[in-house]
Design an enzyme around this catalytic site. Structure first.
Site, short mmCIF file in Angstrom:
data_model
loop_
_atom_site.label_atom_id
_atom_site.label_comp_id
_atom_site.label_asym_id
_atom_site.label_seq_id
_atom_site.Cartn_x
_atom_site.Cartn_y
_atom_site.Cartn_z
N ASN A 1 -13.82 5.76 5.97
CA ASN A 1 -13.85 4.79 7.06
C ASN A 1 -12.78 5.01 8.12
O ASN A 1 -12.98 4.70 9.29
CB ASN A 1 -13.78 3.36 6.52
CG ASN A 1 -15.06 2.97 5.83
OD1 ASN A 1 -16.15 3.43 6.20
ND2 ASN A 1 -14.96 2.13 4.82
N TYR B 1 0.81 -1.23 0.00
CA TYR B 1 0.00 0.00 0.00
C TYR B 1 0.84 1.28 0.00
O TYR B 1 0.29 2.37 -0.03
CB TYR B 1 -0.91 0.01 1.23
CG TYR B 1 -1.80 -1.19 1.31
CD1 TYR B 1 -2.90 -1.32 0.48
CD2 TYR B 1 -1.54 -2.22 2.20
CE1 TYR B 1 -3.73 -2.43 0.54
CE2 TYR B 1 -2.36 -3.33 2.28
CZ TYR B 1 -3.45 -3.44 1.44
OH TYR B 1 -4.26 -4.54 1.50
N TYR C 1 -4.50 -0.80 9.75
CA TYR C 1 -5.20 -0.64 8.49
C TYR C 1 -6.21 0.49 8.65
O TYR C 1 -6.69 0.79 9.74
CB TYR C 1 -5.84 -1.94 7.96
CG TYR C 1 -4.78 -2.93 7.54
CD1 TYR C 1 -4.22 -2.86 6.28
CD2 TYR C 1 -4.31 -3.89 8.43
CE1 TYR C 1 -3.22 -3.73 5.89
CE2 TYR C 1 -3.31 -4.77 8.07
CZ TYR C 1 -2.76 -4.69 6.80
OH TYR C 1 -1.77 -5.53 6.43
N HIS D 1 -4.64 6.05 -0.85
CA HIS D 1 -5.13 5.96 0.53
C HIS D 1 -4.02 6.22 1.55
O HIS D 1 -4.31 6.47 2.71
CB HIS D 1 -5.71 4.56 0.75
CG HIS D 1 -7.05 4.53 1.41
ND1 HIS D 1 -7.88 5.62 1.54
CD2 HIS D 1 -7.73 3.49 1.98
CE1 HIS D 1 -8.99 5.26 2.16
NE2 HIS D 1 -8.92 3.98 2.44
N ASN E 1 -9.38 1.25 8.11
CA ASN E 1 -10.72 1.21 8.70
C ASN E 1 -10.73 1.09 10.22
O ASN E 1 -11.78 1.23 10.84
CB ASN E 1 -11.53 0.07 8.09
CG ASN E 1 -11.78 0.29 6.60
OD1 ASN E 1 -11.47 1.33 6.04
ND2 ASN E 1 -12.34 -0.70 5.96
#
Length: 189
Positions: free
Chosen positions: A112, A14, A64, A19, A66
């Protein structure tokens, strides 16, 4: 003590995704100050140093996106940090790439990571820097878009938004957030 939280997802997969732009701002600040994320606790990696006599924490949650609130709440409790001393940096689909917007409070807007922050902090009243990543031009699921990388034609704008966001963080060390918000929101319309 001030705490700056960059939202993102841990791991190399990632690292350069839309994000993770909050993590990228933390990296920019770490580079500017020559600090390392040398502490690992509370589901996060962080650095704690002094700036102009005040303690500052730079945090990358490792939960992560969320579940980001799971990293900040225990850290705030441990160090007795008030929500007025927390600044969260994250990606925003509703702003074009390269744009930033500072806010003193607000809802989650479908994000989120911010939803998790609100749930764990018990308030919507914490400072934010929203960094534009734009919306997908072609039909694709939002999750695929935010977990994708930036196209080459946006790199310059993205780097500029990371630097502007880091500048705003540094300005907050010396001035009230309302003043920083007014300056940066009017300068970068």
């Amino acid at each position: 003590m001030k705490c700056i939280v960059g939202l993102g997802n841990p791991g190399k997969t990632y690292q350069s995704t839309r994000h993770n732009i909050g993590f990228m701002v933390i990296d920019e600040l770490l580079n500017r100050f020559h600090w390392d994320l040398n502490k690992k606790k509370f589901n996060g990696k962080y650095a704690m140093e002094r700036v102009a006599g005040d303690k500052v924490i730079l945090l990358k949650p490792q939960t992560y996106m969320n579940l980001s609130g799971e990293a900040i709440r225990p850290l705030m409790d441990y160090y007795n940090i008030d929500t007025e001393d927390v600044l969260v940096i994250y990606d925003d689909l509703d702003l074009p790439a390269g744009k930033i917007r500072l806010r003193g409070k607000g809802g989650h807007g479908g994000h989120n990571g911010i939803r998790s922050m609100i749930d764990h902090l018990g308030t919507k009243e914490f400072k934010r820097i929203r960094i534009g990543i734009g919306r997908p031009i072609t039909p694709q699921p939002v999750v695929d878009y935010v977990l994708g990388g930036f196209p080459k034609d946006e790199h310059e704008d993205v780097i500029a938004s990371i630097k502007k966001s880091a500048d705003a963080c540094e300005a907050w060390f010396d001035r009230p957030f309302a003043d920083v918000m007014n300056e940066f929101n009017s300068r970068y319309i």
